[in-house]
Design a protein around this motif. Structure first.
Motif, PDB file in Angstrom:
ATOM      1  N   ASN A  13       0.754  -1.186  -0.082  1.00 25.23           N
ATOM      2  CA  ASN A  13      -0.123   0.131   0.114  1.00 25.23           C
ATOM      3  C   ASN A  13       0.717   1.172  -0.086  1.00 25.23           C
ATOM      4  O   ASN A  13       0.811   2.207  -0.905  1.00 25.23           O
ATOM      5  CB  ASN A  13      -0.646  -0.009   1.292  1.00 25.23           C
ATOM      6  CG  ASN A  13      -1.998  -1.033   1.112  1.00 25.23           C
ATOM      7  OD1 ASN A  13      -2.634  -1.063  -0.141  1.00 25.23           O
ATOM      8  ND2 ASN A  13      -2.471  -1.683   2.062  1.00 25.23           N
ATOM      9  N   VAL A  14       1.580   1.443   1.076  1.00 32.44           N
ATOM     10  CA  VAL A  14       2.473   2.703   1.418  1.00 32.44           C
ATOM     11  C   VAL A  14       3.392   2.880   0.211  1.00 32.44           C
ATOM     12  O   VAL A  14       3.695   4.069   0.027  1.00 32.44           O
ATOM     13  CB  VAL A  14       2.905   2.820   2.695  1.00 32.44           C
ATOM     14  CG1 VAL A  14       4.199   2.259   2.919  1.00 32.44           C
ATOM     15  CG2 VAL A  14       2.961   4.486   3.068  1.00 32.44           C
ATOM     16  N   ASP A  35       9.484  -7.420  -3.709  1.00 34.05           N
ATOM     17  CA  ASP A  35       8.445  -7.948  -2.957  1.00 34.05           C
ATOM     18  C   ASP A  35       8.504  -9.485  -3.032  1.00 34.05           C
ATOM     19  O   ASP A  35       8.571 -10.032  -4.181  1.00 34.05           O
ATOM     20  CB  ASP A  35       7.136  -7.301  -3.380  1.00 34.05           C
ATOM     21  CG  ASP A  35       6.125  -7.361  -2.270  1.00 34.05           C
ATOM     22  OD1 ASP A  35       5.594  -6.482  -1.764  1.00 34.05           O
ATOM     23  OD2 ASP A  35       5.670  -8.481  -2.030  1.00 34.05           O
ATOM     24  N   LYS A  40       3.434  -8.433  -7.349  1.00 43.62           N
ATOM     25  CA  LYS A  40       3.394  -7.053  -6.823  1.00 43.62           C
ATOM     26  C   LYS A  40       4.690  -6.638  -7.327  1.00 43.62           C
ATOM     27  O   LYS A  40       4.850  -5.323  -7.600  1.00 43.62           O
ATOM     28  CB  LYS A  40       3.480  -7.043  -5.302  1.00 43.62           C
ATOM     29  CG  LYS A  40       2.059  -7.327  -4.592  1.00 43.62           C
ATOM     30  CD  LYS A  40       1.956  -7.160  -3.076  1.00 43.62           C
ATOM     31  CE  LYS A  40       0.680  -7.326  -2.299  1.00 43.62           C
ATOM     32  NZ  LYS A  40       0.952  -6.729  -1.101  1.00 43.62           N
ATOM     33  N   HIS A  74       6.763  -4.328   9.851  1.00 41.92           N
ATOM     34  CA  HIS A  74       7.442  -3.798  11.015  1.00 41.92           C
ATOM     35  C   HIS A  74       8.906  -4.646  11.242  1.00 41.92           C
ATOM     36  O   HIS A  74       9.882  -4.042  11.663  1.00 41.92           O
ATOM     37  CB  HIS A  74       6.722  -3.396  12.255  1.00 41.92           C
ATOM     38  CG  HIS A  74       5.735  -2.340  11.852  1.00 41.92           C
ATOM     39  ND1 HIS A  74       4.866  -2.170  12.965  1.00 41.92           N
ATOM     40  CD2 HIS A  74       5.525  -1.730  10.888  1.00 41.92           C
ATOM     41  CE1 HIS A  74       3.888  -1.165  12.333  1.00 41.92           C
ATOM     42  NE2 HIS A  74       4.586  -0.969  11.413  1.00 41.92           N
ATOM     43  N   GLU A  94      10.282   3.313   6.679  1.00 38.69           N
ATOM     44  CA  GLU A  94       8.896   3.526   7.039  1.00 38.69           C
ATOM     45  C   GLU A  94       8.845   3.478   8.300  1.00 38.69           C
ATOM     46  O   GLU A  94       9.648   2.894   8.949  1.00 38.69           O
ATOM     47  CB  GLU A  94       7.876   2.638   6.294  1.00 38.69           C
ATOM     48  CG  GLU A  94       7.196   3.258   5.156  1.00 38.69           C
ATOM     49  CD  GLU A  94       6.468   4.402   5.290  1.00 38.69           C
ATOM     50  OE1 GLU A  94       6.250   4.945   6.482  1.00 38.69           O
ATOM     51  OE2 GLU A  94       5.981   5.117   4.474  1.00 38.69           O
ATOM     52  N   LYS A  95       7.996   4.230   9.047  1.00 42.08           N
ATOM     53  CA  LYS A  95       7.853   4.013  10.522  1.00 42.08           C
ATOM     54  C   LYS A  95       7.114   2.507  10.869  1.00 42.08           C
ATOM     55  O   LYS A  95       6.508   2.032   9.942  1.00 42.08           O
ATOM     56  CB  LYS A  95       7.005   5.163  10.889  1.00 42.08           C
ATOM     57  CG  LYS A  95       5.582   5.573  10.354  1.00 42.08           C
ATOM     58  CD  LYS A  95       4.493   4.602  10.112  1.00 42.08           C
ATOM     59  CE  LYS A  95       3.637   4.011  11.110  1.00 42.08           C
ATOM     60  NZ  LYS A  95       2.583   3.026  10.401  1.00 42.08           N
ATOM     61  N   GLN A 123       6.489  11.575   8.163  1.00 45.41           N
ATOM     62  CA  GLN A 123       6.209  12.697   7.022  1.00 45.41           C
ATOM     63  C   GLN A 123       5.361  13.691   7.699  1.00 45.41           C
ATOM     64  O   GLN A 123       5.263  15.136   7.213  1.00 45.41           O
ATOM     65  CB  GLN A 123       5.561  12.080   5.964  1.00 45.41           C
ATOM     66  CG  GLN A 123       3.880  11.684   6.013  1.00 45.41           C
ATOM     67  CD  GLN A 123       3.798  10.545   6.577  1.00 45.41           C
ATOM     68  OE1 GLN A 123       4.697   9.654   7.243  1.00 45.41           O
ATOM     69  NE2 GLN A 123       2.515  10.127   6.469  1.00 45.41           N
ATOM     70  N   TRP A 165       0.470 -10.160   8.564  1.00 42.21           N
ATOM     71  CA  TRP A 165       1.269  -9.314   9.645  1.00 42.21           C
ATOM     72  C   TRP A 165       0.562  -8.326  10.692  1.00 42.21           C
ATOM     73  O   TRP A 165       0.788  -8.061  11.838  1.00 42.21           O
ATOM     74  CB  TRP A 165       2.315  -8.652   8.892  1.00 42.21           C
ATOM     75  CG  TRP A 165       2.171  -7.288   8.029  1.00 42.21           C
ATOM     76  CD1 TRP A 165       1.789  -7.528   6.868  1.00 42.21           C
ATOM     77  CD2 TRP A 165       2.516  -6.076   8.428  1.00 42.21           C
ATOM     78  NE1 TRP A 165       1.598  -6.187   6.431  1.00 42.21           N
ATOM     79  CE2 TRP A 165       2.069  -5.213   7.357  1.00 42.21           C
ATOM     80  CE3 TRP A 165       2.665  -5.547   9.828  1.00 42.21           C
ATOM     81  CZ2 TRP A 165       2.270  -3.933   7.408  1.00 42.21           C
ATOM     82  CZ3 TRP A 165       2.768  -4.029   9.704  1.00 42.21           C
ATOM     83  CH2 TRP A 165       2.265  -3.329   8.687  1.00 42.21           C
TER      84      TRP A 165
HETATM   85  N1  LIG Z   1       3.988   6.733   7.021  1.00 43.28           N
HETATM   86  C1  LIG Z   1       2.899   6.476   7.012  1.00 43.28           C
HETATM   87  O1  LIG Z   1       1.958   7.148   7.042  1.00 43.28           O
HETATM   88  C2  LIG Z   1       2.581   4.890   6.569  1.00 43.28           C
HETATM   89  C3  LIG Z   1       1.119   4.530   6.023  1.00 43.28           C
HETATM   90  C4  LIG Z   1       0.964   3.266   5.706  1.00 43.28           C
HETATM   91  C5  LIG Z   1       1.760   2.419   6.145  1.00 43.28           C
HETATM   92  N2  LIG Z   1       3.007   2.680   6.661  1.00 43.28           N
HETATM   93  C6  LIG Z   1       4.281   1.768   6.919  1.00 43.28           C
HETATM   94  O2  LIG Z   1       4.727   1.170   5.756  1.00 43.28           O
HETATM   95  C7  LIG Z   1       5.019  -0.276   6.208  1.00 43.28           C
HETATM   96  C8  LIG Z   1       4.399  -1.015   4.987  1.00 43.28           C
HETATM   97  O3  LIG Z   1       2.796  -0.938   5.143  1.00 43.28           O
HETATM   98  P1  LIG Z   1       1.836  -0.971   3.966  1.00 43.28           P
HETATM   99  O4  LIG Z   1       0.685  -0.827   4.498  1.00 43.28           O
HETATM  100  O5  LIG Z   1       2.493  -0.770   2.572  1.00 43.28           O
HETATM  101  O6  LIG Z   1       1.622  -2.867   4.013  1.00 43.28           O
HETATM  102  P2  LIG Z   1       1.603  -3.840   2.942  1.00 43.28           P
HETATM  103  O7  LIG Z   1       1.183  -5.343   3.550  1.00 43.28           O
HETATM  104  O8  LIG Z   1       0.532  -3.467   2.236  1.00 43.28           O
HETATM  105  O9  LIG Z   1       2.866  -3.907   2.169  1.00 43.28           O
HETATM  106  C9  LIG Z   1       4.120  -4.738   2.689  1.00 43.28           C
HETATM  107  C10 LIG Z   1       4.654  -5.350   1.470  1.00 43.28           C
HETATM  108  O10 LIG Z   1       5.692  -5.902   1.970  1.00 43.28           O
HETATM  109  C11 LIG Z   1       6.028  -7.286   1.318  1.00 43.28           C
HETATM  110  N3  LIG Z   1       6.881  -8.169   2.147  1.00 43.28           N
HETATM  111  C12 LIG Z   1       6.610  -8.765   3.065  1.00 43.28           C
HETATM  112  N4  LIG Z   1       7.942  -9.535   3.446  1.00 43.28           N
HETATM  113  C13 LIG Z   1       8.804  -9.210   2.503  1.00 43.28           C
HETATM  114  C14 LIG Z   1      10.259  -9.628   2.311  1.00 43.28           C
HETATM  115  N5  LIG Z   1      10.792 -10.486   3.246  1.00 43.28           N
HETATM  116  N6  LIG Z   1      10.794  -8.901   1.160  1.00 43.28           N
HETATM  117  C15 LIG Z   1      10.206  -8.142   0.256  1.00 43.28           C
HETATM  118  N7  LIG Z   1       8.784  -7.872   0.287  1.00 43.28           N
HETATM  119  C16 LIG Z   1       8.198  -8.298   1.696  1.00 43.28           C
HETATM  120  C17 LIG Z   1       4.615  -7.690   1.248  1.00 43.28           C
HETATM  121  O11 LIG Z   1       4.503  -8.795   0.280  1.00 43.28           O
HETATM  122  C18 LIG Z   1       3.762  -6.344   1.194  1.00 43.28           C
HETATM  123  O12 LIG Z   1       3.689  -6.380  -0.513  1.00 43.28           O
HETATM  124  C19 LIG Z   1       4.699  -0.519   7.437  1.00 43.28           C
HETATM  125  O13 LIG Z   1       5.903  -0.312   8.099  1.00 43.28           O
HETATM  126  C20 LIG Z   1       3.486   0.609   8.030  1.00 43.28           C
HETATM  127  O14 LIG Z   1       3.681   1.031   9.425  1.00 43.28           O
HETATM  128  C21 LIG Z   1       3.481   3.824   6.889  1.00 43.28           C
END
Ligand SMILES: NC(=O)c1ccc[n+]([C@@H]2O[C@H](COP(=O)([O-])OP(=O)(O)OC[C@H]3O[C@@H](n4cnc5c(N)ncnc54)[C@H](O)[C@@H]3O)[C@@H](O)[C@H]2O)c1
Length: 330
Positions: A13-14, A35, A40, A74, A94-95, A123, A165
């Protein structure tokens, strides 16, 4: 000068905000993504014309890049950041930087030993409201800060926990505090600008009792060494992603951020500063991903100190870790 070569791990997502920011910055060149879900990685590879990997170690070993963005769950932040920094890469993480404070400290030491930049993605420090508040604190126009109150009341239902997760202690490390509230806790400590002395917190499950391992509701009293006390409440049990509420009580007035920023002085004079809302990002994520990422690249290129470096980004991890320890020990 050569462009900064960018790689991104985690194409969920992020990551979209990171891909777009790197793609749109003319001092950079996106070169690789990774990924574990091949579709993805492939989707981003197609979209940006870059090489894709499904194995992080392989990307590190085979791809030539300068900056790694970490957008994975995380528990992977610390090991991925350390592996990349030991290969001389700058890291934009990312946080939270890590689940445990000790790991965030190890990341900072690693950045220093390898002479690379480490960033934590808080951010919201770059939001106009946050910058305005920081200037107000520094100017002491309303005197010194006496107390702070913060509320985050958002909505996450069962669907949110359907991946492997979210809602797990091992991979997410906690719930509303480490994932959602950490942004506001970071803003609070940054605005107060003083060392954290103690955190007295409690956590509970209200909506998904017994269905996940992590808390959906929490509160805390945080004491700082300059005498400021911050009262905090966060929950994912509200039926809407409400605007974050932040009140800063000064010796001679107060500042309230809630949709708009309202400053009231000791005579009761009110100044209302309208805050711009995002149109292209989830409002509750804030609007400043591109701004913080552009600033990070600029600091690397021009060898400037970055606002949310590893040490600065670790303070919120220390608060979060402390809050959980306090809550679990009751
Ligand atoms: N700064 C912000 O406002 C904000 C907003 C949303 C998410 N985040 C942070 O961003 C991070 C990801 O969140 P998200 O919502 O995108 O999660 P998500 O689950 O949508 O994305 C995580 C991705 O990591 C991949 N992944 C998992 N294990 C892996 C590995 N060993 N090697 C490679 N890829 C791997 C997954 O397949 C997935 O596509 C988290 O730390 C979350 O806290 C921050």
């Amino acid at each position: 000068m050569n462009k900064l070569r960018i790689a991104i791990v985690g194409c969920g997502n992020v990551s979209k905000m990171h891909f777009e920011a790197a793609f749109e910055n003319d001092k950079c060149e996106l070169v690789a993504c990774c990924d574990i879900v091949p579709e993805k990685a492939e989707a981003m590879s197609q979209l940006y014309g870059i090489k894709s990997f499904t194995d992080f170690d392989k990307m590190l070993a085979e791809s030539d890049f300068d900056v790694l963005h970490i957008c994975t769950p995380h528990y992977l932040h610390a090991p991925m950041a350390i592996a990349a920094m030991n290969r001389g890469k700058h890291v934009f993480c990312e946080k939270p930087l890590a689940i445990h404070y000790e790991d965030a400290v190890r990341m900072c030491e690693c950045a220093e030993n390898n002479n690379v930049y480490l960033a934590a993605c808080f951010q919201n420090r770059y939001n106009l409201s946050s910058q305005y508040l920081r200037d107000l604190v520094k100017s002491e126009k309303l005197g010194k800060i006496v107390a702070v109150k913060g509320n985050v009341t958002w909505d996450r239902d069962e669907d949110y926990y359907s991946d492997d997760w979210h809602g797990t202690l091992e991979k997410e490390g906690g719930g509303v505090i480490i994932n959602q509230c950490i942004h506001t806790l970071d803003l609070i400590q940054w605005l107060v600008g003083s060392e954290v002395l103690s955190v007295d917190g409690s956590i509970s499950q209200k909506r998904l009792k017994g269905k996940v391992e992590t808390e959906d509701t929490a509160d805390a009293l945080i004491k700082f060494s300059n005498g400021v006390e911050a009262l905090f409440y966060g929950t994912l049990c509200y039926k809407s992603n409400s605007s974050v509420f932040l009140e800063i009580l000064f010796e001679n007035g107060k500042a309230v951020m809630y949709d708009d920023l309202v400053i009231t002085d000791e005579k009761g004079n009110r100044e209302v500063i309208a805050l711009k809302r995002s149109t292209d990002a989830k409002n509750y994520w804030g609007t400043s991903h591109k701004i913080i990422i552009d600033d990070f690249y600029d600091c690397i290129i021009n060898k400037k100190e970055f606002l949310v470096n590893g040490n600065s980004g670790s303070v919120a991890v220390r608060i979060v870790d402390g809050l959980y320890k306090s809550a679990r020990k009751k």
